[in-house]
Design a protein around this motif. Structure first.
Motif, PDB file in Angstrom:
ATOM      1  N   MET A  42       5.390  22.096   4.457  1.00  0.00           N
ATOM      2  CA  MET A  42       6.163  20.898   4.170  1.00  0.00           C
ATOM      3  C   MET A  42       7.587  21.265   3.739  1.00  0.00           C
ATOM      4  N   ILE A  43       8.581  20.601   4.363  1.00  0.00           N
ATOM      5  CA  ILE A  43       9.990  20.822   4.018  1.00  0.00           C
ATOM      6  C   ILE A  43      10.464  19.789   3.008  1.00  0.00           C
ATOM      7  N   ALA A  44      10.132  18.538   3.274  1.00  0.00           N
ATOM      8  CA  ALA A  44      10.557  17.447   2.390  1.00  0.00           C
ATOM      9  C   ALA A  44       9.585  16.287   2.518  1.00  0.00           C
ATOM     10  N   ALA A  45       9.535  15.469   1.479  1.00  0.00           N
ATOM     11  CA  ALA A  45       8.622  14.328   1.504  1.00  0.00           C
ATOM     12  C   ALA A  45       9.165  13.210   0.618  1.00  0.00           C
ATOM     13  N   ILE A  46       8.799  11.983   0.967  1.00  0.00           N
ATOM     14  CA  ILE A  46       9.127  10.801   0.151  1.00  0.00           C
ATOM     15  C   ILE A  46       7.841  10.017  -0.036  1.00  0.00           C
ATOM     16  N   SER A  47       7.577   9.603  -1.256  1.00  0.00           N
ATOM     17  CA  SER A  47       6.354   8.840  -1.516  1.00  0.00           C
ATOM     18  C   SER A  47       6.691   7.463  -2.073  1.00  0.00           C
ATOM     19  N   GLN A  48       6.064   6.446  -1.507  1.00  0.00           N
ATOM     20  CA  GLN A  48       6.185   5.063  -1.978  1.00  0.00           C
ATOM     21  C   GLN A  48       4.878   4.718  -2.683  1.00  0.00           C
ATOM     22  N   MET A  49       4.877   4.851  -4.002  1.00  0.00           N
ATOM     23  CA  MET A  49       3.630   4.721  -4.751  1.00  0.00           C
ATOM     24  C   MET A  49       3.747   3.753  -5.928  1.00  0.00           C
ATOM     25  N   SER A  50       4.625   2.762  -5.812  1.00  0.00           N
ATOM     26  CA  SER A  50       4.841   1.843  -6.934  1.00  0.00           C
ATOM     27  C   SER A  50       3.580   1.079  -7.304  1.00  0.00           C
ATOM     28  N   ILE A  51       2.659   0.918  -6.360  1.00  0.00           N
ATOM     29  CA  ILE A  51       1.436   0.162  -6.624  1.00  0.00           C
ATOM     30  C   ILE A  51       0.622   0.809  -7.734  1.00  0.00           C
ATOM     31  N   TYR A  52       0.713   2.150  -7.874  1.00  0.00           N
ATOM     32  CA  TYR A  52      -0.054   2.846  -8.913  1.00  0.00           C
ATOM     33  C   TYR A  52       0.645   2.788 -10.260  1.00  0.00           C
ATOM     34  N   ASP A  53       1.977   2.658 -10.244  1.00  0.00           N
ATOM     35  CA  ASP A  53       2.709   2.525 -11.506  1.00  0.00           C
ATOM     36  C   ASP A  53       2.302   1.257 -12.247  1.00  0.00           C
ATOM     37  N   GLU A  54       1.859   0.258 -11.475  1.00  0.00           N
ATOM     38  CA  GLU A  54       1.470  -1.014 -12.076  1.00  0.00           C
ATOM     39  C   GLU A  54       0.006  -1.023 -12.538  1.00  0.00           C
ATOM     40  N   MET A  55      -0.731   0.014 -12.199  1.00  0.00           N
ATOM     41  CA  MET A  55      -2.146   0.051 -12.586  1.00  0.00           C
ATOM     42  C   MET A  55      -2.268   0.463 -14.061  1.00  0.00           C
ATOM     43  N   ASP A  56      -2.768  -0.426 -14.875  1.00  0.00           N
ATOM     44  CA  ASP A  56      -2.975  -0.083 -16.280  1.00  0.00           C
ATOM     45  C   ASP A  56      -4.464   0.189 -16.531  1.00  0.00           C
ATOM     46  N   GLU A  57      -4.857   0.181 -17.799  1.00  0.00           N
ATOM     47  CA  GLU A  57      -6.244   0.509 -18.133  1.00  0.00           C
ATOM     48  C   GLU A  57      -7.240  -0.554 -17.677  1.00  0.00           C
TER      49      GLU A  57
ATOM     50  N   THR B  46       0.848  -1.187   0.000  1.00  0.00           N
ATOM     51  CA  THR B  46       0.000   0.000   0.000  1.00  0.00           C
ATOM     52  C   THR B  46       0.888   1.242   0.000  1.00  0.00           C
ATOM     53  N   GLY B  47       0.455   2.281  -0.669  1.00  0.00           N
ATOM     54  CA  GLY B  47       1.239   3.505  -0.773  1.00  0.00           C
ATOM     55  C   GLY B  47       1.485   4.169   0.575  1.00  0.00           C
ATOM     56  N   ILE B  48       2.677   4.765   0.718  1.00  0.00           N
ATOM     57  CA  ILE B  48       3.031   5.520   1.922  1.00  0.00           C
ATOM     58  C   ILE B  48       3.583   6.877   1.506  1.00  0.00           C
ATOM     59  N   TYR B  49       3.115   7.936   2.191  1.00  0.00           N
ATOM     60  CA  TYR B  49       3.619   9.297   1.965  1.00  0.00           C
ATOM     61  C   TYR B  49       4.235   9.782   3.266  1.00  0.00           C
ATOM     62  N   LEU B  50       5.552  10.018   3.253  1.00  0.00           N
ATOM     63  CA  LEU B  50       6.290  10.449   4.439  1.00  0.00           C
ATOM     64  C   LEU B  50       6.670  11.920   4.272  1.00  0.00           C
ATOM     65  N   SER B  51       6.237  12.765   5.205  1.00  0.00           N
ATOM     66  CA  SER B  51       6.433  14.210   5.075  1.00  0.00           C
ATOM     67  C   SER B  51       6.957  14.806   6.371  1.00  0.00           C
ATOM     68  N   VAL B  52       7.867  15.775   6.254  1.00  0.00           N
ATOM     69  CA  VAL B  52       8.375  16.534   7.400  1.00  0.00           C
ATOM     70  C   VAL B  52       7.952  17.991   7.241  1.00  0.00           C
ATOM     71  N   GLN B  53       7.330  18.536   8.281  1.00  0.00           N
ATOM     72  CA  GLN B  53       6.860  19.919   8.251  1.00  0.00           C
ATOM     73  C   GLN B  53       7.844  20.817   9.021  1.00  0.00           C
ATOM     74  N   ASP B  54       7.799  22.132   8.726  1.00  0.00           N
ATOM     75  CA  ASP B  54       8.573  23.046   9.561  1.00  0.00           C
ATOM     76  C   ASP B  54       7.701  23.550  10.697  1.00  0.00           C
ATOM     77  N   GLU B  55       8.206  24.496  11.470  1.00  0.00           N
ATOM     78  CA  GLU B  55       7.486  24.963  12.657  1.00  0.00           C
ATOM     79  C   GLU B  55       6.201  25.717  12.323  1.00  0.00           C
ATOM     80  N   THR B  56       6.043  26.139  11.062  1.00  0.00           N
ATOM     81  CA  THR B  56       4.821  26.847  10.659  1.00  0.00           C
ATOM     82  C   THR B  56       3.783  25.914  10.050  1.00  0.00           C
ATOM     83  N   GLY B  57       4.146  24.640   9.865  1.00  0.00           N
ATOM     84  CA  GLY B  57       3.219  23.687   9.253  1.00  0.00           C
ATOM     85  C   GLY B  57       3.454  23.472   7.775  1.00  0.00           C
TER      86      GLY B  57
END
Length: 368
Positions: free
Chosen positions: A160-175, A147-158
């Motif tokens: 987003m500073i950086a993020a990593i997404s694990q979304m290979s499951i959608y790359d395999e979705m065809d028509e 299942t996809g995972i989205y990892l995000s780090v916020q700064d003190e104001t809320g």
């Protein structure tokens, strides 16, 4: 519609003449509870007359991403390259899933169409999204990808500073997936699509559903490129400034460049254009109506989920009026409610919340 009401509807579709005692036994609840649910369904105009005739339900179909969000918040000013004391929040996410849950909280019947892994994260998303009132009966499970995972780090104001997404499951979705749920999609009053889908799936949607009310969220600057050649197949597009610049090739620097961007979309076949400008508000255009929606400054707690809340309120409003000004004002109000929430989804989102935000933050439309 509640989960229990959906269970009752599914039984009544197959057995419209079933009596309340048998219905209660089937569900494992009391007959009086069944009577209350039936009364509520009649009040909602979902059941009509004797024999429990089910009215055809108007609904929104959302085809897009569903994943787990892991968000990190520093306790003090964020220090790059260092370990920052703070808090970590895990919640469900994905643009499509978030839009679907927000719609359910606004009492709009909604069906989520996505792919989840056969893992604990997928099970969590499936169960919790269903509990929120979303129809998840057409979600596909995939045992070969997580299942996809989205990892995000916020700064003190809320922000987003950086993020990593694990979304290979959608790359395999065809028509094959949108093709398998084509009947659901064609029955929907509105279809919301995000670009977490593969290019093959997006191309299938553009080819087979361009005659429907198709709403597009480009998700990110990179994924927006997946729809550049087919953008005219969508009736409504909602990019942010950077995504729009990538799609149109027009740098957004002032009101005139915003209007030029809108005309570019119109020339491709898009009818409604909404461009998020961050703290500067939101631009919207439909035909000769072009303008901006602005508000008072909002104390930011979490920027994640604001765009998804906007889209859900926009979809809700589109079912009631063609006035893009109302779409954008209500969308901005829902976005503010999300910004004020630490979670990606504000569980208190409602039509009343939208009214409150409009008044409290002085959300206004200005013609350009």
């Amino acid at each position: 519609m509640t989960k229990r009401e959906r269970e009752i509807i599914e039984i009544l579709k197959k057995e419209p003449m079933i009596n309340q005692n048998d219905l209660a036994g089937r569900l494992g609840i009391s007959r009086s509870s069944v009577a209350v649910h039936i009364t509520n369904l009649m009040k909602k105009d979902i059941i009509a007359g004797k024999g429990y005739v089910i009215r055809e339900e108007k609904f929104v179909a959302v085809l897009g991403g569903a994943n787990v969000d892991i968000l990190g918040f520093p306790r003090e000013r964020f220090k790059p390259g260092d370990s920052n004391p703070g808090s970590v929040l895990q919640s469900m996410g994905g643009v499509g899933r978030n839009i679907a849950e927000n719609l359910a909280r606004l009492n709009i019947p909604v069906r989520l169409l996505t792919v989840l892994g056969e893992d604990s994260h997928g099970e969590w998303i499936l169960n919790d999204t269903s509990s929120a009132g979303v129809d998840v009966s057409h979600i596909r499970r995939d045992r070969s990808h997580p299942t996809g995972i989205y990892l995000s780090v916020q700064d003190e104001t809320g922000e987003m500073i950086a993020a990593i997404s694990q979304m290979s499951i959608y790359d395999e979705m065809d028509e094959s997936y949108p093709e398998s749920v084509l009947g659901v999609l064609r029955s929907a009053d509105r279809i919301a699509v995000d670009t977490n889908l593969s290019e093959a799936a997006l191309a299938y949607i553009a080819q087979n559903l361009s005659d429907r009310e198709l709403f597009l969220d480009p998700v990110s600057s990179n994924k927006a490129l997946r729809v550049k050649s087919i953008i005219g197949s969508f009736s409504t597009v909602k990019p942010n400034r950077i995504e729009s610049e990538i799609l149109t090739g027009i740098p957004i620097t002032d009101d005139e460049s915003l209007k030029a961007s809108a005309r570019w979309y119109f020339n491709q076949g898009v009818r409604n254009v909404i461009i998020s400008l961050g703290s500067e508000g939101t631009f919207a255009a439909r035909g000769k109506v072009m303008g901006k929606v602005t508000s008072k400054k909002v104390p930011m707690r979490n920027a994640n989920g604001a765009g998804d809340a906007f889209t859900s309120a926009m979809l809700m409003t589109s079912l009631e009026t063609d006035d893009i000004r109302e779409w954008t004002i209500n969308g901005a109000a829902a976005a503010i409610s999300a910004i004020l929430s630490e979670s990606t989804i504000n569980r208190d989102l409602s039509r009343e919340t939208i009214k409150q935000m409009k008044k409290e933050y002085q959300i206004e439309w200005k013609n350009l």
